[in-house]
Design a protein around this motif. Structure first.
Motif: not given
Length: 92
Positions: A5-13, A34-38, A57-61
Motif C-alpha cells: 500500500m502507498v498512502a499519500s496524506h495531505y495535512p494542513h501545515a 505477523p506478516g508485515c514485511l516493512s 492480504e491476510e497479513a494486511s487485514a
C-alpha cells in the motif's frame, strides 16, 4: 502473494508534525503484526506518504485490525487539506 500500500496524506501545515507522529504510531503497530514485511514514512513538500508491504492480504487485514484494536487514529478529518490517495498493490 505479497501485497502493499502507498498512502499519500495531505495535512494542513499546522498539523504536519502531529500527522507525522500519527503515521509513525501506525507504522509501529503494523510492524508488530505477523506478516508485515516493512512500513515506512516519507515526506514531500505537501504530503506525508506511508509505504507498507505485507506477505499476504491476510497479513494486511491483520495489521489494520491491530491498529483499530490499539485505538490508533486513522480517521480522515479537517486536519487534512484534501482526501488521501491510497493505492493498493500486489506483487507480480
Amino acid at each position: 502473494m505479497k501485497v502493499g500500500m502507498v498512502a499519500s496524506h495531505y495535512p494542513h501545515a499546522a498539523h504536519r508534525e502531529e500527522f507525522i507522529s500519527r503515521v509513525h504510531q501506525v507504522r509501529e503497530a503494523f510492524l508488530r503484526t505477523p506478516g508485515c514485511l516493512s512500513a515506512d514514512c516519507w515526506v514531500s513538500a505537501d504530503a506525508v506518504i506511508s509505504v507498507v508491504q505485507w506477505e499476504s492480504e491476510e497479513a494486511s487485514a491483520a495489521s489494520f485490525a491491530a491498529v483499530q484494536t490499539a485505538g490508533l487514529d486513522l480517521a480522515y478529518d479537517e486536519r487534512e487539506i484534501r482526501p488521501r490517495e491510497i493505492v493498493r498493490l500486489a506483487a507480480c
